[in-house]
Design an enzyme around this catalytic site. Structure first.
Site, short mmCIF file in Angstrom:
data_model
loop_
_atom_site.label_atom_id
_atom_site.label_comp_id
_atom_site.label_asym_id
_atom_site.label_seq_id
_atom_site.Cartn_x
_atom_site.Cartn_y
_atom_site.Cartn_z
N ASP A 169 -38.43 45.55 -80.28
CA ASP A 169 -38.31 46.25 -81.57
C ASP A 169 -38.82 47.68 -81.43
O ASP A 169 -39.89 47.92 -80.91
CB ASP A 169 -39.15 45.48 -82.61
CG ASP A 169 -38.93 45.97 -84.02
OD1 ASP A 169 -39.86 45.84 -84.84
OD2 ASP A 169 -37.84 46.51 -84.31
N HIS A 197 -33.89 47.05 -91.38
CA HIS A 197 -35.33 47.08 -91.11
C HIS A 197 -36.07 47.16 -92.45
O HIS A 197 -35.47 47.39 -93.49
CB HIS A 197 -35.69 48.31 -90.25
CG HIS A 197 -35.34 48.13 -88.81
ND1 HIS A 197 -36.28 48.17 -87.81
CD2 HIS A 197 -34.15 47.91 -88.20
CE1 HIS A 197 -35.69 47.98 -86.64
NE2 HIS A 197 -34.40 47.83 -86.84
N SER A 214 -38.96 43.03 -95.61
CA SER A 214 -39.87 42.05 -96.22
C SER A 214 -39.83 42.16 -97.74
O SER A 214 -39.65 43.24 -98.30
CB SER A 214 -41.30 42.27 -95.73
OG SER A 214 -41.47 41.66 -94.46
N ILE A 241 -38.25 41.00 -90.47
CA ILE A 241 -39.37 40.56 -91.32
C ILE A 241 -40.66 40.55 -90.50
O ILE A 241 -40.77 39.84 -89.51
CB ILE A 241 -39.10 39.15 -91.90
CG1 ILE A 241 -37.86 39.18 -92.80
CG2 ILE A 241 -40.32 38.64 -92.65
CD1 ILE A 241 -37.39 37.81 -93.26
O1 LIG Z 1 -38.50 46.34 -89.82
C1 LIG Z 1 -39.61 45.95 -89.45
C2 LIG Z 1 -40.55 45.22 -90.39
O2 LIG Z 1 -40.24 45.50 -91.74
P1 LIG Z 1 -41.25 44.93 -92.86
O3 LIG Z 1 -42.48 45.78 -92.81
O4 LIG Z 1 -40.51 45.09 -94.17
O5 LIG Z 1 -41.55 43.50 -92.55
N1 LIG Z 1 -40.03 46.13 -88.16
O6 LIG Z 1 -39.21 46.71 -87.26
C3 LIG Z 1 -41.39 45.75 -87.72
C4 LIG Z 1 -42.12 46.94 -87.18
C5 LIG Z 1 -43.51 46.53 -86.71
O7 LIG Z 1 -44.03 47.56 -85.88
P2 LIG Z 1 -45.56 47.49 -85.40
O8 LIG Z 1 -45.74 46.21 -84.62
O9 LIG Z 1 -45.71 48.72 -84.54
O10 LIG Z 1 -46.41 47.53 -86.63
ZN LIG Z 2 -38.31 48.43 -88.04
#
Ligand SMILES: O=C(COP(=O)(O)O)N(O)CCCOP(=O)(O)O
Ligand SMILES: [Zn+2]
Length: 308
Positions: free
Chosen positions: A81, A210, A213, A254
């Site tokens: 990701d 993205h 949530s 999510i």
């Molecule tokens: O799209 C999302 C999550 O979306 P959300 O916050 O709505 O769950 N992501 O790509 C998750 C990103 C997480 O990065 P990190 O581990 O650096 O904090």
């Molecule tokens: Zn993201």
């Protein structure tokens, strides 16, 4: 086995549902998610961010995901990701990931294309699929001005050119979401008109959402009831996600809802069991909450139950 998302996305697009892409950072999170997918007989994407690789160290997450696949026999996509460089994408491809995201969305259009194409060429040589991003996921100002929206949301014509010139397998688009628990100051809003314009230009092409949530209220309330302080948190309503899944969105990310479920249950358990200090008790309670939450998302939001 570990699989790519190519076939999964094709079936999801045609079937009007989406595949959940859940961020993983430790054993209990992985177990909760995978148990849920097993019970729902659902395809699944486990995604690892650069931050997760730093926190857990790459080999631990890789082995934990392999253990989950061995333990359940589920087909799982192991996805990087928000890879921000060719090097981290290459490292993950060489380490057996079946899908990687190269996030060049902060770069000018041409540079995003150059970087994405470089990753696509290397990934496709190794049978790995690539997700890229066009448009800026972020910007939590209330009722973003039209100018702001034009500046950050994905431009449908650019999306077509981007996909044609890079050969990328899926595209993360910006239509109003942002990462974290504070996505909207005003009413939640997704630019479905823009999504439909992108779909017109790229029929059948998998799109990714993205920042998807919901920021489930029961977990925010539980966090705050047991010592937390999370206010004005707001996410994407589930009916908007269901609509997106019925359109060209094939992958829904999510992470925040997992974090809130885990944190709420640990706070609750510790508050209700002040003399308990066995981590298996509160981490186990958190794992159970994650499993139930993911089952709910699969069944009632993503629509990917019994799609294996
Ligand atoms: O799209 C999302 C999550 O979306 P959300 O916050 O709505 O769950 N992501 O790509 C998750 C990103 C997480 O990065 P990190 O581990 O650096 O904090
Ligand atoms: Zn993201």
């Amino acid at each position: 086995p570990l699989v790519t998302s190519k076939e999964l996305f094709k079936k999801a697009y045609e079937g009007g549902y989406a595949i959940g892409a859940f961020n993983v950072n430790n054993m209990e999170i992985i177990q909760g998610i995978v148990e849920a997918a097993k019970e729902e007989n659902s395809p699944l994407i486990l995604q690892v961010s650069a931050g997760a690789r730093k926190y857990a160290r790459p080999v631990y997450l890789k082995k934990l995901v392999e253990a989950a696949v061995e333990d359940t026999g589920l087909p799982v996509v192991l996805h990087l990701d928000h890879g921000e460089s060719f090097e981290i994408c290459k490292a993950c491809i060489d380490d057996g990931f079946t899908s990687v995201m190269i996030d060049g969305s902060k770069l000018p259009f041409e540079e995003n294309i150059t970087l994405t194409k470089k990753v696509v060429d290397y990934a496709h040589e190794h049978g790995v699929v690539v997700e890229a991003e066009l448009g800026r996921i972020g910007g939590v100002e209330d009722n973003i001005s039209v100018g702001e929206r034009e500046a950050t949301f994905t431009d449908p014509d650019q999306a077509l050119e981007f996909v044609e010139r890079t050969g990328v397998d899926s595209l993360a688009i910006a239509i109003g979401t942002s990462h974290g628990a504070y996505k909207f100051k005003g009413e939640p809003y997704l630019d479905f008109k823009r999504l439909e314009e992108i779909m017109k230009r790229l029929p059948g092409f998998p799109l990714v959402l993205h920042g998807a949530s919901t920021v489930l209220p029961e977990f925010v309330e539980a966090c705050n009831k047991y010592g937390g302080s999370i206010h004005s948190a707001k996410g994407v309503p589930e009916e908007m996600l269901r609509k997106a899944a019925s359109l060209g969105i094939c992958k829904i990310n999510i992470d925040t809802d997992l974090r809130l479920a885990m944190t709420a249950m640990i706070r609750k358990y510790l508050a209700e069991n002040p003399s308990e200090f066995d981590p298996r008790k509160y981490l186990g309670a958190a794992r159970e909450a994650i499993k139930e939450m993911v089952k709910h998302k699969i069944r009632n939001v993503l629509g990917s139950s019994n799609k294996l």
